[in-house]
Design a protein around this motif. Structure first.
Motif, PDB file in Angstrom:
ATOM      1  N   HIS A  38       0.852  -1.184   0.000  1.00  0.00           N
ATOM      2  CA  HIS A  38       0.000   0.000   0.000  1.00  0.00           C
ATOM      3  C   HIS A  38       0.889   1.235   0.000  1.00  0.00           C
ATOM      4  CE1 HIS A  38      -3.333   2.684   1.299  1.00  0.00           C
ATOM      5  NE2 HIS A  38      -4.089   1.784   0.690  1.00  0.00           N
ATOM      6  N   HIS A  39       0.311   2.387  -0.332  1.00  0.00           N
ATOM      7  CA  HIS A  39       1.130   3.596  -0.408  1.00  0.00           C
ATOM      8  C   HIS A  39       1.154   4.370   0.903  1.00  0.00           C
ATOM      9  CE1 HIS A  39      -2.995   4.820  -1.580  1.00  0.00           C
ATOM     10  NE2 HIS A  39      -2.724   5.872  -0.837  1.00  0.00           N
ATOM     11  N   ALA A  40       0.269   4.032   1.889  1.00  0.00           N
ATOM     12  CA  ALA A  40       0.245   4.763   3.154  1.00  0.00           C
ATOM     13  C   ALA A  40      -0.105   3.801   4.280  1.00  0.00           C
ATOM     14  CB  ALA A  40      -0.773   5.908   3.101  1.00  0.00           C
ATOM     15  N   TYR A  41       0.695   3.841   5.343  1.00  0.00           N
ATOM     16  CA  TYR A  41       0.492   2.996   6.520  1.00  0.00           C
ATOM     17  C   TYR A  41       0.420   3.889   7.757  1.00  0.00           C
ATOM     18  CZ  TYR A  41       1.835  -0.960   3.548  1.00  0.00           C
ATOM     19  OH  TYR A  41       1.901  -1.901   2.545  1.00  0.00           O
ATOM     20  N   LEU A  42      -0.478   3.540   8.674  1.00  0.00           N
ATOM     21  CA  LEU A  42      -0.634   4.285   9.923  1.00  0.00           C
ATOM     22  C   LEU A  42      -0.448   3.317  11.089  1.00  0.00           C
ATOM     23  CD1 LEU A  42      -1.440   6.803  11.584  1.00  0.00           C
ATOM     24  CD2 LEU A  42      -3.836   6.095  11.315  1.00  0.00           C
ATOM     25  N   PHE A  43       0.540   3.618  11.956  1.00  0.00           N
ATOM     26  CA  PHE A  43       0.827   2.793  13.130  1.00  0.00           C
ATOM     27  C   PHE A  43       0.402   3.578  14.375  1.00  0.00           C
ATOM     28  CE2 PHE A  43       4.062   1.759   9.902  1.00  0.00           C
ATOM     29  CZ  PHE A  43       3.775   0.414   9.715  1.00  0.00           C
ATOM     30  N   SER A 135      -2.678  21.756   7.642  1.00  0.00           N
ATOM     31  CA  SER A 135      -1.637  20.820   7.214  1.00  0.00           C
ATOM     32  C   SER A 135      -2.246  19.509   6.740  1.00  0.00           C
ATOM     33  CB  SER A 135      -0.660  20.580   8.362  1.00  0.00           C
ATOM     34  OG  SER A 135      -0.003  21.779   8.735  1.00  0.00           O
ATOM     35  N   PHE A 136      -3.259  19.030   7.452  1.00  0.00           N
ATOM     36  CA  PHE A 136      -3.940  17.811   7.012  1.00  0.00           C
ATOM     37  C   PHE A 136      -4.592  18.022   5.643  1.00  0.00           C
ATOM     38  CE2 PHE A 136      -4.201  16.531  11.629  1.00  0.00           C
ATOM     39  CZ  PHE A 136      -3.419  15.397  11.481  1.00  0.00           C
ATOM     40  N   ASN A 137      -5.197  19.170   5.446  1.00  0.00           N
ATOM     41  CA  ASN A 137      -5.836  19.440   4.158  1.00  0.00           C
ATOM     42  C   ASN A 137      -4.807  19.506   3.035  1.00  0.00           C
ATOM     43  OD1 ASN A 137      -8.337  19.551   5.389  1.00  0.00           O
ATOM     44  ND2 ASN A 137      -8.231  21.768   5.720  1.00  0.00           N
ATOM     45  N   ALA A 138      -3.623  20.057   3.320  1.00  0.00           N
ATOM     46  CA  ALA A 138      -2.572  20.117   2.307  1.00  0.00           C
ATOM     47  C   ALA A 138      -2.007  18.741   1.994  1.00  0.00           C
ATOM     48  CB  ALA A 138      -1.456  21.045   2.788  1.00  0.00           C
ATOM     49  N   LEU A 139      -2.154  17.800   2.938  1.00  0.00           N
ATOM     50  CA  LEU A 139      -1.607  16.455   2.755  1.00  0.00           C
ATOM     51  C   LEU A 139      -2.581  15.511   2.066  1.00  0.00           C
ATOM     52  CD1 LEU A 139       0.875  14.654   3.556  1.00  0.00           C
ATOM     53  CD2 LEU A 139      -0.318  14.154   5.681  1.00  0.00           C
ATOM     54  N   LEU A 140      -3.853  15.866   2.015  1.00  0.00           N
ATOM     55  CA  LEU A 140      -4.879  14.923   1.585  1.00  0.00           C
ATOM     56  C   LEU A 140      -4.662  14.411   0.166  1.00  0.00           C
ATOM     57  CD1 LEU A 140      -8.203  16.345   3.080  1.00  0.00           C
ATOM     58  CD2 LEU A 140      -6.966  14.290   3.732  1.00  0.00           C
ATOM     59  N   LYS A 141      -4.521  15.316  -0.799  1.00  0.00           N
ATOM     60  CA  LYS A 141      -4.456  14.904  -2.199  1.00  0.00           C
ATOM     61  C   LYS A 141      -3.234  14.045  -2.480  1.00  0.00           C
ATOM     62  CE  LYS A 141      -6.002  14.752  -6.344  1.00  0.00           C
ATOM     63  NZ  LYS A 141      -7.207  13.948  -6.626  1.00  0.00           N
ATOM     64  N   THR A 142      -2.089  14.460  -1.944  1.00  0.00           N
ATOM     65  CA  THR A 142      -0.865  13.675  -2.167  1.00  0.00           C
ATOM     66  C   THR A 142      -0.951  12.326  -1.472  1.00  0.00           C
ATOM     67  OG1 THR A 142       0.362  15.756  -2.274  1.00  0.00           O
ATOM     68  CG2 THR A 142       1.633  13.744  -1.984  1.00  0.00           C
ATOM     69  N   LEU A 143      -1.565  12.295  -0.292  1.00  0.00           N
ATOM     70  CA  LEU A 143      -1.687  11.034   0.438  1.00  0.00           C
ATOM     71  C   LEU A 143      -2.632  10.071  -0.267  1.00  0.00           C
ATOM     72  CD1 LEU A 143      -0.743   9.678   3.076  1.00  0.00           C
ATOM     73  CD2 LEU A 143      -2.809  10.561   4.167  1.00  0.00           C
ATOM     74  N   GLU A 144      -3.581  10.596  -1.006  1.00  0.00           N
ATOM     75  CA  GLU A 144      -4.529   9.733  -1.711  1.00  0.00           C
ATOM     76  C   GLU A 144      -3.921   9.140  -2.980  1.00  0.00           C
ATOM     77  OE1 GLU A 144      -9.086   9.933  -3.513  1.00  0.00           O
ATOM     78  OE2 GLU A 144      -8.079  11.736  -2.796  1.00  0.00           O
ATOM     79  N   ARG A 169      -7.468   6.978   4.083  1.00  0.00           N
ATOM     80  CA  ARG A 169      -6.454   6.861   3.034  1.00  0.00           C
ATOM     81  C   ARG A 169      -5.281   5.977   3.453  1.00  0.00           C
ATOM     82  NH1 ARG A 169      -9.113  11.543   2.157  1.00  0.00           N
ATOM     83  NH2 ARG A 169      -9.120  12.466   0.049  1.00  0.00           N
ATOM     84  N   CYS A 170      -5.330   5.421   4.665  1.00  0.00           N
ATOM     85  CA  CYS A 170      -4.197   4.646   5.190  1.00  0.00           C
ATOM     86  C   CYS A 170      -4.648   3.255   5.611  1.00  0.00           C
ATOM     87  CB  CYS A 170      -3.571   5.362   6.394  1.00  0.00           C
ATOM     88  SG  CYS A 170      -3.016   7.036   6.079  1.00  0.00           S
TER      89      CYS A 170
END
Length: 689
Positions: A38-43, A135-144, A169-170
């Motif tokens: 996957h492209h994003a992981y959340l621990f 910051s979360f809003n700025a990260l959304l598109k790239t994280l998706e 997204r994670c």
């Protein structure tokens, strides 16, 4: 070379060295081996459970020069640089110090560029919940939809603060706290490799103090090594952590088991010399009581993790299961109340004295009574544990404990006969003889204990002659018809019930054991009524008779040829049906009776519930009622006859209307309305029966 702390020196270098978190490692290992990344992981997880360590191992597995796999070599330049924290394509971001939206935009501008040295560009954002909303809003598109050469690894201790748009997204992995057994096992391995002498009980103390964090356990171990001059022993660790000697806890429990108040206070005095945290003392006491309860339920489940298996087994044999549960609850509540006491030591002493003073209801008396209690402890406070032997209770109450509040008077025929012979009623009329009859002396077994509190609304320590009946008793009962109103206050008379029996308990209410019909008038003339038994007012007697006569308005014929449609009201409630079947039967109407069959009508709304099972139950109940099979026709048609449910509703409304009319015509109510402009709350009016 400078000293490196154990937490950093023994950071795992591969997935196989991780302690715990098997549910996370299995998913990551399979994803790496099967190339399903996957492209994003959340621990997520609390401190020291391995979030950053797993993220770095994952980055090492992605960029190992020998290929993507779950077993990186650990010797190539990429693995070495990642382990040393200088790999250029592993961008570690501390979100707590870079919360501004400008910092996030700067990171996202470099995402489009290919990695410099490795296979993937990995963004490891620690404490990601500290980012601002922008910051979360700025990260959304790239994280998706990131570029194929970018992987995001996010770590946080507070996932509740993350927006749902980030979570969706994670792939989220929740890391668990480590149990003390895992921590002790790992510390044993580390100290063995470091060649440091240690005592196992000391490691258990460190593991429990770490509270599920391996990093905290490693840091405490470093501190214990320094405190003990290169060794780890139990006494030094207890002194370092501020914990008490467990032998004092066992001493207090032994005193509780023996009922030794003096020894209990001596143990508290010895404990106070160490200036302990009394909240921790209660916590240790609760923990030991838990181990004792486990030992009583499952003796084989008690381990020797604290080196106290022998003491736990001995205490489990000395204390009863009821006492252990009571002590546990008292200690738990005492720990909650400890911040409110003026002196923590006083709070601990009161908790221990409370354990000593009370016993569970129905528990066996302690084998060892209190000996030599200190002057500050009143011996009377311990009479609850072992009440004085009481005479044997009356046969009517056999099996009840002596301390149980009385529920019914003794009604032995011999007592009644003796009272009849002793009453000098030759020259008295029957009512006068009733008033002059002496009251029976209560049995000793029924006397209320001083420790009892309110019973049936009266004080339990009130003498029997003063608390048996609070009703005002006249000098002699008037003969019925001599006067309209009784000379006593009707408000003080206990309410009458449909199950009138004439027998009353010491509190003035009817006995639960006597449910006989009222005696006939001829029998009442010769019967001697106890002085303690309240006499019902004529108004209450009439209400009872009204209630009984209204139930038997129509007879219930047992011959089908005699049944009329109006009889269905009582037949449906006399067939022994229950639950939904009874509800359905009371909503049917009996429209026709012919020969050996009847016709029952039901509505369209009842069609679904009136299935074959319910019909068979109604037919079987009718056959049992009449003693012969009955042909029952269930017809969906308009109901011309009144159903039992409609009959009951009509009767209820009629009774309510009568009650409302009676209230409105009452002279006292009318006077209140005139004087105070009062209003009648009709919804609160209920029939007396």
């Amino acid at each position: 070379m400078s000293y490196q702390v154990l937490a950093r020196k023994w950071r795992p270098a591969k997935f196989q060295e991780m302690v715990g978190q098997e549910h996370v490692l299995k998913a990551l290992v399979n994803a790496l081996d099967d190339d399903r990344l996957h492209h994003a992981y959340l621990f997520t997880g609390t401190r020291g459970v391995g979030k950053t360590s797993i993220a770095r191992l994952f980055a090492k597995s992605l960029n190992c020069e020998k290929g993507v796999s779950s077993t990186p070599c650990g010797v190539c330049s990429a693995c070495t640089e990642i382990a040393e924290g200088r790999f250029v394509d592993l961008i570690e971001v501390d979100a707590a110090s870079r919360t501004k939206v400008e910092d996030t935009r700067e990171l996202m501008e470099n995402v489009q560029y290919a990695p410099t040295h490795g296979r993937y560009k990995v963004y490891l954002i620690d404490e990601v919940h500290m980012l601002s909303t922008h910051s979360f809003n700025a990260l959304l598109k790239t994280l998706e939809e990131p570029p194929p050469h970018v992987k995001f690894l996010l770590a946080t201790t507070d996932p509740q603060k993350l927006p749902i748009t980030i979570l969706s997204r994670c792939l989220q992995f929740n890391l668990k706290n480590l149990i003390p057994e895992r921590i002790v096992s790992h510390l044993t391995h580390v100290l063995g490799e470091e060649q440091i002498r240690f005592e196992e009980p000391a490691l258990w103390l460190l593991a429990r103090s770490a509270d599920g964090s391996m990093r905290d356990a490693m840091s405490l171990t470093d501190q214990a090594i320094a405190f003990g001059a290169g060794e780890i022993n139990e006494a030094d660790v207890r002194a370092m952590l501020g914990t008490i000697d467990q032998r004092l806890v066992y001493q207090m429990l032994n005193c509780l088991a023996a009922g030794d108040a003096r020894g209990l206070m001596a143990a508290v005095t010895d404990l106070a010399q160490f200036s302990p945290d009394y909240n921790t003392v209660l916590a240790d006491l609760i923990s030991v009581l838990h181990r004792i309860a486990v030992a009583q339920a499952l003796p084989d489940a008690v381990d020797n993790s604290m080196g106290d298996q022998i003491q736990i087994s001995e205490l489990a044999a000395q204390l009863s299961a009821e006492d252990v549960q009571l002590y546990y609850q008292v200690a738990l509540m005492g720990r909650k109340d400890l911040p409110f006491v003026p002196d923590p030591r006083e709070g601990l002493e009161m908790v221990l004295l409370r354990m000593l003073a009370f016993r569970p209801a129905g528990a066996k008396p302690r084998q060892t009574s209190l000996t030599n209690p200190p002057e500050s402890v009143s011996p009377a406070a311990h009479t609850i544990d072992a009440p004085a032997p009481a005479p044997a209770p009356a046969p009517a109450l056999a099996g009840h404990e002596a301390a149980q509040p009385p529920t019914a008077p003794v009604e032995a025929p011999q007592i009644e006969a003796a009272r009849v012979e002793a009453a000098p009623a030759e020259n008295l009329s029957p009512p006068a003889a009733v008033a002059a009859a002496p009251a029976p002396e209560p049995a000793p077994a029924l006397m209320a204990q001083p420790a009892q509190v309110m019973q049936n609304g009266y004080e339990a320590n009130t003498p029997p002659e003063a608390g048996v009946n609070r009703a005002k008793k006249p000098e002699a009962l008037p003969v019925q018809g001599e006067q309209d109103a009784p000379p006593w206050d009707e408000a003080d008379i206990p309410p009458a019930s449909d199950d009138y029996s004439g027998a009353y308990t010491d509190s003035g209410y009817p006995s639960a054991e006597s449910h006989q019909e009222p005696p006939s008038e001829s029998h009442q003339e010769s019967q001697v009524v106890p002085e303690t038994a309240p006499v019902s007012a004529p108004r209450l007697d009439r209400s009872i008779q009204v209630a009984k006569t209204e139930v038997e308005i129509l007879p219930c014929p047992r011959n089908l040829a005699e049944v009329q449609p109006e009889h269905w009201v009582h037949i449906s409630r006399s067939m022994g049906l229950t639950g939904m079947t009874e509800s359905l039967a009371t909503n049917l109407s009996l429209e026709q009776v012919s020969g050996s069959g009847i016709a029952l009508h039901y509505t369209k709304e009842q069609h679904t519930m009136l299935n074959e099972v319910q019909r068979e139950r109604i037919c079987a109940a009718l056959a049992d009622y009449f003693g012969n099979p009955v042909q029952v026709d269930f017809i969906q048609a308009p109901q011309q006859q009144e159903t039992p449910a409609q009959y009951m509703n009509r009767k209820r409304e009629e009774r309510h209307a009568e009650a409302v009319e009676s209230i409105r015509n009452d002279a006292t109510v009318q006077l209140l309305q005139q004087q105070f402009d009062a209003q009648i709350e009709l919804s609160s009016v209920l029939p007396v029966d």
